[in-house]
Design a protein around this motif. Sequence first.
Motif, PDB file in Angstrom:
ATOM      1  N   HIS A   1      -8.562 -18.071   7.132  1.00 57.22           N
ATOM      2  CA  HIS A   1      -7.767 -16.908   7.534  1.00 57.22           C
ATOM      3  C   HIS A   1      -8.618 -15.704   7.907  1.00 57.22           C
ATOM      4  O   HIS A   1      -8.070 -14.659   8.280  1.00 57.22           O
ATOM      5  CB  HIS A   1      -6.772 -16.548   6.432  1.00 57.22           C
ATOM      6  CG  HIS A   1      -5.740 -17.609   6.189  1.00 57.22           C
ATOM      7  ND1 HIS A   1      -4.625 -17.759   6.990  1.00 57.22           N
ATOM      8  CD2 HIS A   1      -5.671 -18.596   5.260  1.00 57.22           C
ATOM      9  CE1 HIS A   1      -3.905 -18.784   6.552  1.00 57.22           C
ATOM     10  NE2 HIS A   1      -4.512 -19.304   5.507  1.00 57.22           N
ATOM     11  N   GLY A   2      -9.938 -15.841   7.794  1.00 59.13           N
ATOM     12  CA  GLY A   2     -10.819 -14.795   8.294  1.00 59.13           C
ATOM     13  C   GLY A   2     -11.033 -13.608   7.387  1.00 59.13           C
ATOM     14  O   GLY A   2     -11.652 -12.614   7.803  1.00 59.13           O
ATOM     15  N   GLY A   3     -10.567 -13.652   6.168  1.00 56.78           N
ATOM     16  CA  GLY A   3     -10.794 -12.528   5.257  1.00 56.78           C
ATOM     17  C   GLY A   3      -9.965 -12.645   3.999  1.00 56.78           C
ATOM     18  O   GLY A   3      -9.054 -13.480   3.891  1.00 56.78           O
ATOM     19  N   ILE A   4     -10.283 -11.799   3.028  1.00 60.53           N
ATOM     20  CA  ILE A   4      -9.634 -11.868   1.725  1.00 60.53           C
ATOM     21  C   ILE A   4      -8.178 -11.428   1.809  1.00 60.53           C
ATOM     22  O   ILE A   4      -7.288 -12.042   1.211  1.00 60.53           O
ATOM     23  CB  ILE A   4     -10.417 -11.014   0.709  1.00 60.53           C
ATOM     24  CG1 ILE A   4     -11.778 -11.679   0.426  1.00 60.53           C
ATOM     25  CG2 ILE A   4      -9.634 -10.851  -0.590  1.00 60.53           C
ATOM     26  CD1 ILE A   4     -12.694 -10.874  -0.471  1.00 60.53           C
ATOM     27  N   ARG A   5      -7.894 -10.368   2.566  1.00 59.86           N
ATOM     28  CA  ARG A   5      -6.517  -9.866   2.632  1.00 59.86           C
ATOM     29  C   ARG A   5      -5.572 -10.929   3.218  1.00 59.86           C
ATOM     30  O   ARG A   5      -4.515 -11.209   2.638  1.00 59.86           O
ATOM     31  CB  ARG A   5      -6.471  -8.595   3.475  1.00 59.86           C
ATOM     32  CG  ARG A   5      -5.071  -7.999   3.594  1.00 59.86           C
ATOM     33  CD  ARG A   5      -5.095  -6.746   4.435  1.00 59.86           C
ATOM     34  NE  ARG A   5      -5.974  -5.730   3.856  1.00 59.86           N
ATOM     35  CZ  ARG A   5      -6.209  -4.551   4.416  1.00 59.86           C
ATOM     36  NH1 ARG A   5      -5.655  -4.253   5.597  1.00 59.86           N
ATOM     37  NH2 ARG A   5      -7.002  -3.675   3.829  1.00 59.86           N
ATOM     38  N   ALA A   6      -5.958 -11.526   4.353  1.00 55.12           N
ATOM     39  CA  ALA A   6      -5.102 -12.536   4.982  1.00 55.12           C
ATOM     40  C   ALA A   6      -4.987 -13.778   4.109  1.00 55.12           C
ATOM     41  O   ALA A   6      -3.909 -14.391   4.022  1.00 55.12           O
ATOM     42  CB  ALA A   6      -5.657 -12.903   6.358  1.00 55.12           C
ATOM     43  N   ALA A   7      -6.081 -14.157   3.445  1.00 55.26           N
ATOM     44  CA  ALA A   7      -6.041 -15.332   2.570  1.00 55.26           C
ATOM     45  C   ALA A   7      -5.123 -15.096   1.381  1.00 55.26           C
ATOM     46  O   ALA A   7      -4.384 -15.989   0.961  1.00 55.26           O
ATOM     47  CB  ALA A   7      -7.447 -15.674   2.093  1.00 55.26           C
ATOM     48  N   ALA A   8      -5.168 -13.883   0.825  1.00 56.94           N
ATOM     49  CA  ALA A   8      -4.307 -13.562  -0.316  1.00 56.94           C
ATOM     50  C   ALA A   8      -2.834 -13.658   0.083  1.00 56.94           C
ATOM     51  O   ALA A   8      -2.009 -14.187  -0.677  1.00 56.94           O
ATOM     52  CB  ALA A   8      -4.636 -12.163  -0.836  1.00 56.94           C
ATOM     53  N   ARG A   9      -2.505 -13.182   1.292  1.00 49.62           N
ATOM     54  CA  ARG A   9      -1.127 -13.292   1.762  1.00 49.62           C
ATOM     55  C   ARG A   9      -0.716 -14.754   1.909  1.00 49.62           C
ATOM     56  O   ARG A   9       0.390 -15.146   1.525  1.00 49.62           O
ATOM     57  CB  ARG A   9      -0.954 -12.567   3.100  1.00 49.62           C
ATOM     58  CG  ARG A   9      -0.933 -11.052   2.991  1.00 49.62           C
ATOM     59  CD  ARG A   9      -0.350 -10.449   4.259  1.00 49.62           C
ATOM     60  NE  ARG A   9      -1.125 -10.819   5.442  1.00 49.62           N
ATOM     61  CZ  ARG A   9      -2.104 -10.090   5.955  1.00 49.62           C
ATOM     62  NH1 ARG A   9      -2.462  -8.947   5.369  1.00 49.62           N
ATOM     63  NH2 ARG A   9      -2.738 -10.479   7.040  1.00 49.62           N
ATOM     64  N   ALA A  10      -1.609 -15.572   2.478  1.00 45.90           N
ATOM     65  CA  ALA A  10      -1.284 -16.988   2.701  1.00 45.90           C
ATOM     66  C   ALA A  10      -1.076 -17.735   1.388  1.00 45.90           C
ATOM     67  O   ALA A  10      -0.250 -18.646   1.304  1.00 45.90           O
ATOM     68  CB  ALA A  10      -2.388 -17.650   3.512  1.00 45.90           C
ATOM     69  N   LEU A  11      -1.841 -17.351   0.347  1.00 43.59           N
ATOM     70  CA  LEU A  11      -1.745 -18.020  -0.951  1.00 43.59           C
ATOM     71  C   LEU A  11      -0.743 -17.346  -1.887  1.00 43.59           C
ATOM     72  O   LEU A  11      -0.577 -17.793  -3.034  1.00 43.59           O
ATOM     73  CB  LEU A  11      -3.125 -18.060  -1.622  1.00 43.59           C
ATOM     74  CG  LEU A  11      -4.197 -18.904  -0.926  1.00 43.59           C
ATOM     75  CD1 LEU A  11      -5.533 -18.756  -1.637  1.00 43.59           C
ATOM     76  CD2 LEU A  11      -3.785 -20.369  -0.850  1.00 43.59           C
TER      77      LEU A  11
END
Length: 307
Positions: free
Chosen positions: A15-25
């Motif tokens: 997802h290209g970064g921590i913020r986007a990954a946190a949203r996805a998870l």
Amino acid sequence: MKLHHLQALVAVIDHGGIRAAARALHLSQAALTKSLRLLEEDAATPLLRRHSRGVELTEAGERLVGHARLITRQLQRAEEELRQAAGEDSGTLRVGLVPLLTLTALPEVFAWFRQRYQRVQLQFTEGLVARVVPALREGTLDLAVVALEAHQQPGHGLHQRLLRQEPQCVVARTGHALHRSAGAPALSSCEWLVTSSLLADAGSRLQPMFGPAGLPLPTRLVSSEAMGTLTLLRSTDAVSVLPRSLLGRPATEGIAEVKNCPLRAADLQLALLQRPQTPLTPAAEYFAHCLVQVVGTGGQAQAVATA
């Protein structure tokens, strides 16, 4: 190492970064950051470099993320297999397909598959060997159909099922001078469209076609993938080699075989690839069955293991 820590690493890269990954998870950024920190402590080495534009993998991170992808995908595949075996129409199927099949057989295979599985999410990737083999190994693809030349092997450790032999021919736009005279000087002086894998070893790969005809190898080579090749063939004087079964279809309108051509292009072998000792989900098994029936030899394709 804990599974959810590995899932966090994969999500950050995908997802290209921590913020986007946190949203996805569906996690807070603080929780995701903690998982990454604990994973780095377990690995005893930094896995990510953080900067203003996001994150990137360290060398150790590059080594670990391939294993992490395989582990997380294997768990997902196991869960999907149990649900599908219980009759649930769900899950995700990732397939690599050689452009020839995308332009010819895919609609029929897709329609057949959808008669049984209406809700399984399908993801297709262009099935070039250099692209799909690493993806199969790391588990980001479930199966793939590739086009192999006679001397090619897709790599150690993959299961290969031969589907069919595909004759090829030299092609050019309709109205090209080669259709009037496919002479030796013209063929060697033309600009040739080739795949990137062939361009890397053009001399030895083109020699079996030009050598027996007594022609010098062409020096004007352009690397191009499927759609770019078809576009350039229709609109320029460049020439190329295409599977003969692709001609006469909407995708190759304005492109024709060069008749009486002294060059003999090698046949391709269409092969279905998958990871060995990794069971396919019921949906993947059914998609492979549809492929064999439509593309192959009525279910009689020979299964072999690569050395």
